[in-house]
Write a protein that holds these residues in place. Structure first.
Motif, PDB file in Angstrom:
ATOM      1  N   ARG A 239      19.859  73.341  74.607  1.00 34.15           N
ATOM      2  CA  ARG A 239      21.088  72.872  75.258  1.00 34.15           C
ATOM      3  C   ARG A 239      20.803  71.851  76.366  1.00 34.15           C
ATOM      4  NH1 ARG A 239      19.768  77.522  77.597  1.00 34.15           N
ATOM      5  NH2 ARG A 239      19.970  77.725  79.839  1.00 34.15           N
ATOM      6  N   GLU A 240      19.600  71.906  76.925  1.00 33.53           N
ATOM      7  CA  GLU A 240      19.236  70.974  77.993  1.00 33.53           C
ATOM      8  C   GLU A 240      18.867  69.589  77.462  1.00 33.53           C
ATOM      9  OE1 GLU A 240      17.122  72.636  81.541  1.00 33.53           O
ATOM     10  OE2 GLU A 240      16.708  74.261  80.125  1.00 33.53           O
ATOM     11  N   THR A 241      18.579  69.497  76.181  1.00 39.68           N
ATOM     12  CA  THR A 241      18.208  68.206  75.593  1.00 39.68           C
ATOM     13  C   THR A 241      19.390  67.508  74.913  1.00 39.68           C
ATOM     14  OG1 THR A 241      17.519  69.186  73.482  1.00 39.68           O
ATOM     15  CG2 THR A 241      15.815  68.948  75.192  1.00 39.68           C
ATOM     16  N   ILE A 242      20.535  68.186  74.849  1.00 42.08           N
ATOM     17  CA  ILE A 242      21.699  67.648  74.133  1.00 42.08           C
ATOM     18  C   ILE A 242      22.145  66.297  74.682  1.00 42.08           C
ATOM     19  CG2 ILE A 242      24.172  68.015  73.685  1.00 42.08           C
ATOM     20  CD1 ILE A 242      23.480  71.006  73.319  1.00 42.08           C
ATOM     21  N   LYS A 243      22.218  66.151  75.995  1.00 45.01           N
ATOM     22  CA  LYS A 243      22.676  64.891  76.583  1.00 45.01           C
ATOM     23  C   LYS A 243      21.737  63.742  76.207  1.00 45.01           C
ATOM     24  CE  LYS A 243      23.993  62.652  80.888  1.00 45.01           C
ATOM     25  NZ  LYS A 243      24.113  62.784  82.357  1.00 45.01           N
ATOM     26  N   ALA A 244      20.439  63.973  76.336  1.00 49.03           N
ATOM     27  CA  ALA A 244      19.461  62.931  76.015  1.00 49.03           C
ATOM     28  C   ALA A 244      19.504  62.593  74.522  1.00 49.03           C
ATOM     29  CB  ALA A 244      18.055  63.363  76.427  1.00 49.03           C
ATOM     30  N   LEU A 245      19.611  63.604  73.676  1.00 49.57           N
ATOM     31  CA  LEU A 245      19.672  63.357  72.232  1.00 49.57           C
ATOM     32  C   LEU A 245      20.955  62.617  71.858  1.00 49.57           C
ATOM     33  CD1 LEU A 245      18.211  66.707  70.877  1.00 49.57           C
ATOM     34  CD2 LEU A 245      17.232  64.420  70.577  1.00 49.57           C
ATOM     35  N   SER A 246      22.034  62.938  72.524  1.00 45.25           N
ATOM     36  CA  SER A 246      23.298  62.241  72.278  1.00 45.25           C
ATOM     37  C   SER A 246      23.203  60.769  72.680  1.00 45.25           C
ATOM     38  CB  SER A 246      24.417  62.939  73.051  1.00 45.25           C
ATOM     39  OG  SER A 246      25.628  62.261  72.896  1.00 45.25           O
ATOM     40  N   LEU A 247      22.555  60.514  73.817  1.00 45.05           N
ATOM     41  CA  LEU A 247      22.342  59.129  74.252  1.00 45.05           C
ATOM     42  C   LEU A 247      21.448  58.382  73.265  1.00 45.05           C
ATOM     43  CD1 LEU A 247      21.926  59.580  78.115  1.00 45.05           C
ATOM     44  CD2 LEU A 247      23.644  58.150  76.978  1.00 45.05           C
ATOM     45  N   CYS A 248      20.434  59.046  72.753  1.00 48.92           N
ATOM     46  CA  CYS A 248      19.555  58.422  71.749  1.00 48.92           C
ATOM     47  C   CYS A 248      20.360  57.990  70.535  1.00 48.92           C
ATOM     48  CB  CYS A 248      18.451  59.389  71.317  1.00 48.92           C
ATOM     49  SG  CYS A 248      17.117  59.621  72.492  1.00 48.92           S
ATOM     50  N   LYS A 249      21.201  58.886  70.059  1.00 46.96           N
ATOM     51  CA  LYS A 249      22.010  58.569  68.875  1.00 46.96           C
ATOM     52  C   LYS A 249      22.942  57.395  69.165  1.00 46.96           C
ATOM     53  CE  LYS A 249      25.140  60.566  65.508  1.00 46.96           C
ATOM     54  NZ  LYS A 249      25.856  61.748  65.052  1.00 46.96           N
ATOM     55  N   GLU A 250      23.576  57.423  70.311  1.00 47.38           N
ATOM     56  CA  GLU A 250      24.494  56.336  70.680  1.00 47.38           C
ATOM     57  C   GLU A 250      23.750  55.000  70.783  1.00 47.38           C
ATOM     58  OE1 GLU A 250      27.915  55.472  74.052  1.00 47.38           O
ATOM     59  OE2 GLU A 250      26.792  57.344  74.132  1.00 47.38           O
ATOM     60  N   ILE A 251      22.578  55.029  71.386  1.00 45.11           N
ATOM     61  CA  ILE A 251      21.770  53.811  71.535  1.00 45.11           C
ATOM     62  C   ILE A 251      21.316  53.292  70.174  1.00 45.11           C
ATOM     63  CG2 ILE A 251      19.545  52.932  72.415  1.00 45.11           C
ATOM     64  CD1 ILE A 251      20.102  54.869  74.877  1.00 45.11           C
ATOM     65  N   ARG A 252      20.909  54.189  69.279  1.00 46.54           N
ATOM     66  CA  ARG A 252      20.514  53.774  67.926  1.00 46.54           C
ATOM     67  C   ARG A 252      21.663  53.075  67.215  1.00 46.54           C
ATOM     68  NH1 ARG A 252      20.038  57.330  64.354  1.00 46.54           N
ATOM     69  NH2 ARG A 252      20.226  59.222  65.561  1.00 46.54           N
ATOM     70  N   ASN A 253      22.864  53.650  67.315  1.00 38.47           N
ATOM     71  CA  ASN A 253      24.040  53.053  66.680  1.00 38.47           C
ATOM     72  C   ASN A 253      24.372  51.695  67.291  1.00 38.47           C
ATOM     73  OD1 ASN A 253      24.340  55.242  64.950  1.00 38.47           O
ATOM     74  ND2 ASN A 253      25.801  56.284  66.271  1.00 38.47           N
ATOM     75  N   MET A 254      24.294  51.602  68.606  1.00 36.54           N
ATOM     76  CA  MET A 254      24.558  50.333  69.290  1.00 36.54           C
ATOM     77  C   MET A 254      23.514  49.292  68.897  1.00 36.54           C
ATOM     78  SD  MET A 254      25.556  51.756  73.074  1.00 36.54           S
ATOM     79  CE  MET A 254      26.186  50.247  73.775  1.00 36.54           C
ATOM     80  N   ASN A 255      22.267  49.725  68.802  1.00 36.20           N
ATOM     81  CA  ASN A 255      21.172  48.835  68.445  1.00 36.20           C
ATOM     82  C   ASN A 255      21.402  48.264  67.044  1.00 36.20           C
ATOM     83  OD1 ASN A 255      18.592  47.768  67.682  1.00 36.20           O
ATOM     84  ND2 ASN A 255      17.636  49.028  69.240  1.00 36.20           N
ATOM     85  N   TYR A 256      21.732  49.152  66.115  1.00 34.57           N
ATOM     86  CA  TYR A 256      21.985  48.708  64.741  1.00 34.57           C
ATOM     87  C   TYR A 256      23.120  47.680  64.715  1.00 34.57           C
ATOM     88  CZ  TYR A 256      23.493  48.761  59.889  1.00 34.57           C
ATOM     89  OH  TYR A 256      23.873  48.387  58.633  1.00 34.57           O
ATOM     90  N   SER A 257      24.199  47.981  65.423  1.00 32.58           N
ATOM     91  CA  SER A 257      25.351  47.056  65.447  1.00 32.58           C
ATOM     92  C   SER A 257      24.995  45.725  66.079  1.00 32.58           C
ATOM     93  CB  SER A 257      26.515  47.687  66.221  1.00 32.58           C
ATOM     94  OG  SER A 257      26.994  48.811  65.535  1.00 32.58           O
ATOM     95  N   LEU A 258      24.218  45.767  67.146  1.00 33.38           N
ATOM     96  CA  LEU A 258      23.818  44.536  67.820  1.00 33.38           C
ATOM     97  C   LEU A 258      22.915  43.692  66.915  1.00 33.38           C
ATOM     98  CD1 LEU A 258      23.838  42.672  70.260  1.00 33.38           C
ATOM     99  CD2 LEU A 258      22.077  44.138  71.321  1.00 33.38           C
ATOM    100  N   GLN A 259      21.964  44.335  66.266  1.00 33.64           N
ATOM    101  CA  GLN A 259      21.092  43.613  65.337  1.00 33.64           C
ATOM    102  C   GLN A 259      21.918  42.967  64.219  1.00 33.64           C
ATOM    103  OE1 GLN A 259      17.275  45.244  64.020  1.00 33.64           O
ATOM    104  NE2 GLN A 259      17.562  46.886  65.510  1.00 33.64           N
ATOM    105  N   LYS A 260      22.850  43.720  63.678  1.00 39.82           N
ATOM    106  CA  LYS A 260      23.704  43.227  62.590  1.00 39.82           C
ATOM    107  C   LYS A 260      24.528  42.018  63.048  1.00 39.82           C
ATOM    108  CE  LYS A 260      26.915  45.051  59.154  1.00 39.82           C
ATOM    109  NZ  LYS A 260      27.680  46.213  58.748  1.00 39.82           N
ATOM    110  N   SER A 261      25.034  42.055  64.271  1.00 40.43           N
ATOM    111  CA  SER A 261      25.851  40.955  64.776  1.00 40.43           C
ATOM    112  C   SER A 261      25.010  39.690  65.059  1.00 40.43           C
ATOM    113  CB  SER A 261      26.602  41.352  66.048  1.00 40.43           C
ATOM    114  OG  SER A 261      25.734  41.430  67.165  1.00 40.43           O
ATOM    115  N   LEU A 262      23.717  39.877  65.316  1.00 44.52           N
ATOM    116  CA  LEU A 262      22.839  38.745  65.600  1.00 44.52           C
ATOM    117  C   LEU A 262      22.352  38.054  64.327  1.00 44.52           C
ATOM    118  CD1 LEU A 262      20.738  40.277  68.493  1.00 44.52           C
ATOM    119  CD2 LEU A 262      22.378  38.400  68.698  1.00 44.52           C
ATOM    120  N   LYS A 263      22.413  38.760  63.200  1.00 40.56           N
ATOM    121  CA  LYS A 263      21.900  38.194  61.937  1.00 40.56           C
ATOM    122  C   LYS A 263      22.837  37.184  61.348  1.00 40.56           C
ATOM    123  CE  LYS A 263      18.816  41.924  60.805  1.00 40.56           C
ATOM    124  NZ  LYS A 263      18.445  42.994  59.918  1.00 40.56           N
TER     125      LYS A 263
END
Length: 116
Positions: free
Chosen positions: A92-116
């Protein structure tokens, strides 16, 4: 190329670093040169590579550094999962960090896609 400090993904990644450093304080002292060092390094790598890529001269270079940042994000996710599986920190203590990781991965993918 871009002012990295205005990028939402960079801001989220900075929040993730703060969260990881708080979690690292809870890890056993004998992990100082193992897991603690590793999670700190790869978490710092995420916003650092975003910033470095944004500071480059081409979209291609930016995408390359976003890819490196994404690799560090998935590395950190794996380490956070391992920390809870090894019972160093409750899941339960890692949930916030793991949630941020997932959000960052999704943002990263979208940003890469928009740059291509």
């Amino acid at each position: 190329m871009n002012n990295y400090m205005e990028l939402k993904i960079w801001s989220k990644a900075m929040l993730l670093v703060e969260e990881v450093y708080h979690l690292a304080k809870k890890l056993p002292d004998d992990e100082k040169f193992g897991m603690i060092s590793q999670i700190k390094r790869c978490s710092v790598s995420i916003p650092s590579n975003i910033a470095e890529g944004a500071g480059r001269n081409s979209k291609k270079e930016f995408i390359h550094f976003l890819s490196i940042s994404n690799g560090s994000t998935t590395e950190l996710e794996t380490q956070l999962i391992l920390i809870s599986r090894l019972k160093f920190i409750a899941e339960r203590e890692t949930i916030k960090a793991l949630s941020l990781c997932k959000e960052i991965r999704n943002m990263n993918y979208s940003l890469q896609k928009s740059l291509k």
